[in-house]
Design a protein around this motif. Structure first.
Motif, PDB file in Angstrom:
ATOM      1  N   ILE A 208       0.846  -1.200   0.000  1.00 38.23           N
ATOM      2  CA  ILE A 208       0.000   0.000   0.000  1.00 38.23           C
ATOM      3  C   ILE A 208       0.880   1.249   0.000  1.00 38.23           C
ATOM      4  O   ILE A 208       1.937   1.280   0.647  1.00 38.23           O
ATOM      5  CB  ILE A 208      -0.986  -0.014   1.195  1.00 38.23           C
ATOM      6  CG1 ILE A 208      -2.070   1.047   1.013  1.00 38.23           C
ATOM      7  CG2 ILE A 208      -0.269   0.200   2.529  1.00 38.23           C
ATOM      8  CD1 ILE A 208      -3.236   0.890   1.971  1.00 38.23           C
ATOM      9  N   ASP A 209       0.434   2.251  -0.742  1.00 38.77           N
ATOM     10  CA  ASP A 209       1.119   3.537  -0.847  1.00 38.77           C
ATOM     11  C   ASP A 209       0.345   4.503   0.056  1.00 38.77           C
ATOM     12  O   ASP A 209      -0.780   4.886  -0.247  1.00 38.77           O
ATOM     13  CB  ASP A 209       1.077   3.974  -2.321  1.00 38.77           C
ATOM     14  CG  ASP A 209       1.720   5.316  -2.580  1.00 38.77           C
ATOM     15  OD1 ASP A 209       1.605   6.220  -1.718  1.00 38.77           O
ATOM     16  OD2 ASP A 209       2.307   5.479  -3.656  1.00 38.77           O
ATOM     17  N   LEU A 210       0.949   4.872   1.173  1.00 37.91           N
ATOM     18  CA  LEU A 210       0.199   5.646   2.178  1.00 37.91           C
ATOM     19  C   LEU A 210      -0.062   7.085   1.736  1.00 37.91           C
ATOM     20  O   LEU A 210      -1.033   7.705   2.168  1.00 37.91           O
ATOM     21  CB  LEU A 210       0.927   5.612   3.523  1.00 37.91           C
ATOM     22  CG  LEU A 210       0.901   4.235   4.194  1.00 37.91           C
ATOM     23  CD1 LEU A 210       1.792   4.215   5.439  1.00 37.91           C
ATOM     24  CD2 LEU A 210      -0.534   3.830   4.573  1.00 37.91           C
ATOM     25  N   LEU A 211       0.784   7.619   0.862  1.00 37.60           N
ATOM     26  CA  LEU A 211       0.510   8.963   0.355  1.00 37.60           C
ATOM     27  C   LEU A 211      -0.689   8.909  -0.593  1.00 37.60           C
ATOM     28  O   LEU A 211      -1.588   9.757  -0.543  1.00 37.60           O
ATOM     29  CB  LEU A 211       1.743   9.518  -0.361  1.00 37.60           C
ATOM     30  CG  LEU A 211       1.633  10.981  -0.790  1.00 37.60           C
ATOM     31  CD1 LEU A 211       1.419  11.894   0.415  1.00 37.60           C
ATOM     32  CD2 LEU A 211       2.876  11.429  -1.554  1.00 37.60           C
ATOM     33  N   ARG A 212      -0.710   7.866  -1.417  1.00 38.70           N
ATOM     34  CA  ARG A 212      -1.816   7.708  -2.364  1.00 38.70           C
ATOM     35  C   ARG A 212      -3.164   7.578  -1.635  1.00 38.70           C
ATOM     36  O   ARG A 212      -4.125   8.262  -1.980  1.00 38.70           O
ATOM     37  CB  ARG A 212      -1.552   6.476  -3.246  1.00 38.70           C
ATOM     38  CG  ARG A 212      -2.650   6.153  -4.229  1.00 38.70           C
ATOM     39  CD  ARG A 212      -2.239   4.982  -5.119  1.00 38.70           C
ATOM     40  NE  ARG A 212      -1.276   5.397  -6.122  1.00 38.70           N
ATOM     41  CZ  ARG A 212      -1.613   5.929  -7.300  1.00 38.70           C
ATOM     42  NH1 ARG A 212      -2.884   6.086  -7.632  1.00 38.70           N
ATOM     43  NH2 ARG A 212      -0.694   6.295  -8.149  1.00 38.70           N
ATOM     44  N   VAL A 213      -3.237   6.721  -0.625  1.00 36.32           N
ATOM     45  CA  VAL A 213      -4.527   6.582   0.081  1.00 36.32           C
ATOM     46  C   VAL A 213      -4.906   7.871   0.777  1.00 36.32           C
ATOM     47  O   VAL A 213      -6.090   8.202   0.882  1.00 36.32           O
ATOM     48  CB  VAL A 213      -4.580   5.452   1.146  1.00 36.32           C
ATOM     49  CG1 VAL A 213      -4.635   4.107   0.509  1.00 36.32           C
ATOM     50  CG2 VAL A 213      -3.498   5.533   2.170  1.00 36.32           C
ATOM     51  N   ASN A 214      -3.912   8.593   1.236  1.00 37.01           N
ATOM     52  CA  ASN A 214      -4.211   9.869   1.903  1.00 37.01           C
ATOM     53  C   ASN A 214      -4.891  10.826   0.913  1.00 37.01           C
ATOM     54  O   ASN A 214      -5.836  11.534   1.255  1.00 37.01           O
ATOM     55  CB  ASN A 214      -2.913  10.465   2.462  1.00 37.01           C
ATOM     56  CG  ASN A 214      -3.155  11.326   3.693  1.00 37.01           C
ATOM     57  OD1 ASN A 214      -4.294  11.596   4.044  1.00 37.01           O
ATOM     58  ND2 ASN A 214      -2.091  11.753   4.337  1.00 37.01           N
ATOM     59  N   ILE A 215      -4.396  10.821  -0.322  1.00 39.56           N
ATOM     60  CA  ILE A 215      -4.988  11.670  -1.360  1.00 39.56           C
ATOM     61  C   ILE A 215      -6.371  11.145  -1.750  1.00 39.56           C
ATOM     62  O   ILE A 215      -7.337  11.906  -1.850  1.00 39.56           O
ATOM     63  CB  ILE A 215      -4.066  11.719  -2.595  1.00 39.56           C
ATOM     64  CG1 ILE A 215      -2.744  12.392  -2.240  1.00 39.56           C
ATOM     65  CG2 ILE A 215      -4.743  12.420  -3.769  1.00 39.56           C
ATOM     66  CD1 ILE A 215      -1.656  12.250  -3.303  1.00 39.56           C
ATOM     67  N   GLU A 216      -6.462   9.839  -1.943  1.00 36.02           N
ATOM     68  CA  GLU A 216      -7.732   9.256  -2.397  1.00 36.02           C
ATOM     69  C   GLU A 216      -8.872   9.543  -1.431  1.00 36.02           C
ATOM     70  O   GLU A 216      -9.983   9.862  -1.826  1.00 36.02           O
ATOM     71  CB  GLU A 216      -7.588   7.725  -2.540  1.00 36.02           C
ATOM     72  CG  GLU A 216      -6.864   7.294  -3.786  1.00 36.02           C
ATOM     73  CD  GLU A 216      -6.447   5.820  -3.757  1.00 36.02           C
ATOM     74  OE1 GLU A 216      -6.006   5.335  -4.805  1.00 36.02           O
ATOM     75  OE2 GLU A 216      -6.554   5.174  -2.686  1.00 36.02           O
TER      76      GLU A 216
END
Ligand code: GLC
Length: 499
Positions: A208-216
């Motif tokens: 999991i990409d934690l920056l990506r989920v934060n944006i999503e």
């Protein structure tokens, strides 16, 4: 109704800092308190891990021990201590769990990033959410910063959706750096309480990409300058996130950082040899002599001095200055460089400084007082960053009457006006490509403008020192607007609208 905002961040000046994130979290939290006295519930909360390096707080308001869900604890939960501190204009809430944070580094050691960072920052976020629940007061906005707070976005949606406090909160995610994603590979998902196929992570996902989920998951996303917001939509600057950011549409914006003008003011800066201001600039000469003397340089030599300060990170372009330095030294330029971080990026400067001790000073550490003396004592300030979401050094340099020499990118392009292209408006020197050649050419131009002196040079300094990046008047009201918009979007989504 005043709105209640809680920030969660991995750095906050003066408690824990490796870069600009720390300054922004501190300054924004304080500015909000000044700009929005009727509109916000004050003080604003700022959650920060209690790393080993965090100084002992003097003004402790309250200490609470909470039981926090912990995916790695045999019992499924663990004790975390929350220490509330009256900080300068906001409430600092230190999350203490020694197994996670009582270590030498914030993110890693000389070997690299800690292998359990997902667990550490996951627990940090979880503890912040539990502290907010425990307050038993409505919360309107969770203001998250960078990848470290991605776990809070997951938690809100997955584990707190029905919680009356956390489940209703809107998320604003601020992106300070797209180079660090908090990538957590599949075999470490357990640290976050996740498993492949659980609905958060796909069954075949590699991690999991934690920056990506934060944006999503955020209602609204911003980065720290309009220029970088536009660049982030392109593959080169978006670092794998450009298409996701494009799908956000007008829910992704740029808000330029401010500069805390009470913290950065040559008229009151206690580390300087003499105070000075836009109106009375004489003291800058004494600061110059002081800097050169401390470095063992010839303090009477009027030849140009270029300063550079930053994290030793490929982003910042220290290598470009190192590559340009033989020709700069030939032109009689002296260099003062301060940096800490990757030791291999320091090697070229160690070599240049030992070969030219009276022309090159290299300070390989993070030294607050010395940084201030460089901003004040140098004639120019170089920022050849490859990318720069906002940047603070150029703003400080302007205010300290030290024209910046910057790459035309992100926040640097938004804050420095090129003297060559706009002679009556210019505040510094801006070059187009992040190469040693372009940097060298800009330095050569800058040196020539200084050597010519006269009204042109004086006006350049004056315009730079007049630039106003005040947080309270400028950026804080924009964040307030963003909070309101995020709340509206969240409200619509919860009411079953399209969101
Ligand atoms: C990051 C960015 C920098 C920005 C800072 C604060 O360090 O690299 O450009 O100024 O965050 O937002």
């Amino acid at each position: 109704m005043p709105i209640r905002v809680a920030m969660i961040a991995s750095e906050c000046e003066p408690w824990a800092k490796t870069g600009g994130l720390a300054d922004v979290v501190d300054a924004l939290a304080r500015a909000l308190g000044q700009a929005a006295t009727d509109e916000l519930v004050l003080p604003v909360d700022v959650f920060l891990p209690r790393y080993r390096g965090v100084p002992e707080p003097a003004a402790v308001e309250r200490t609470t021990t909470l039981r926090v869900p912990d995916p790695l604890a045999p019992a499924g939960s663990t004790n975390v201590t929350v220490t509330d501190v009256a900080a300068d204009g906001y409430r600092l809430r230190l999350i203490d769990h020694p197994a996670a944070f009582d270590r030498d580094g914030y993110y890693g050691d000389s070997v690299g990033d800690y292998a359990d960072n997902a667990w550490r920052f996951g627990l940090f976020c979880r503890a912040a959410l539990e502290a907010l629940r425990n307050d038993d007061r409505p919360l309107d906005v969770l203001h998250l910063h960078d990848w470290h707070t991605g776990p809070a976005a997951i938690a809100r949606d997955e584990w707190y959706a029905d919680d009356p406090i956390i489940g209703k909160a809107a998320i604003l995610t601020t992106l300070h750096n797209l180079a660090y994603h908090g990538w957590t590979p599949r075999d470490r998902l357990g640290q976050l309480g996740l498993t492949p196929g659980d609905g958060v992570v796909g069954p075949r996902a590699r991690g999991i990409d934690l920056l990506r989920v934060n944006i999503e998951r955020a209602e609204l996303v911003n980065t720290v300058s309009p220029g970088f917001a536009a660049e982030a939509l392109t593959p080169v600057f978006g670092m794998g996130l450009s298409s996701l950011l494009r799908t956000k549409g007008d829910r992704f914006t740029g808000i330029l950082n401010g500069l805390d003008t009470t913290v950065w003011d040559p008229a009151t800066d206690a580390d300087l040899a003499a105070p000075y201001s836009r109106e009375v600039r004489a003291g800058k000469a004494a600061c110059r002599v002081d800097l050169l003397t401390r470095l063992g340089f010839d303090a009477q030599d009027d030849g140009p001095v270029i300063g550079m300060i930053g994290r030793l990170d490929p982003q910042k372009g220290f290598d470009l200055l190192a590559a340009a330095s033989p020709k700069l030294l030939d032109q009689g330029v002296r260099l003062v460089v301060q940096g800490s971080g990757h030791p291999d990026l320091a090697d070229p400067f160690r070599a240049i400084a030992s070969a030219h001790p009276r022309q090159v000073g290299f300070i390989e550490r993070f030294d607050r007082a010395m940084a201030r003396r460089i901003y004040a004592g140098a004639d120019f300030f170089a920022m050849p960053s490859r990318f720069e979401p906002c940047g603070q050094g150029q703003m400080i340099a302007l205010r300290y009457g030290t024209p910046p020499i910057v790459h035309r990118t992100g926040g640097l392009a938004d804050t420095v006006i090129d003297q060559g292209r706009r002679p009556v408006a210019g505040t510094g020197f801006v070059f187009d490509q992040p190469t040693a050649e372009d940097l060298l050419a800009a330095c050569t131009t800058a040196v020539a403008v200084r050597a010519a002196g006269g009204a042109t040079w004086e006006a350049l300094l004056d315009r730079g020192m007049a630039v106003d990046f005040d947080w309270v008047r400028g950026s804080a009201p924009r964040y307030l607007d963003a909070y309101r918009r995020a709340i509206e979007i969240r409200g619509r989504a919860l009411a079953g609208g399209s969101g």
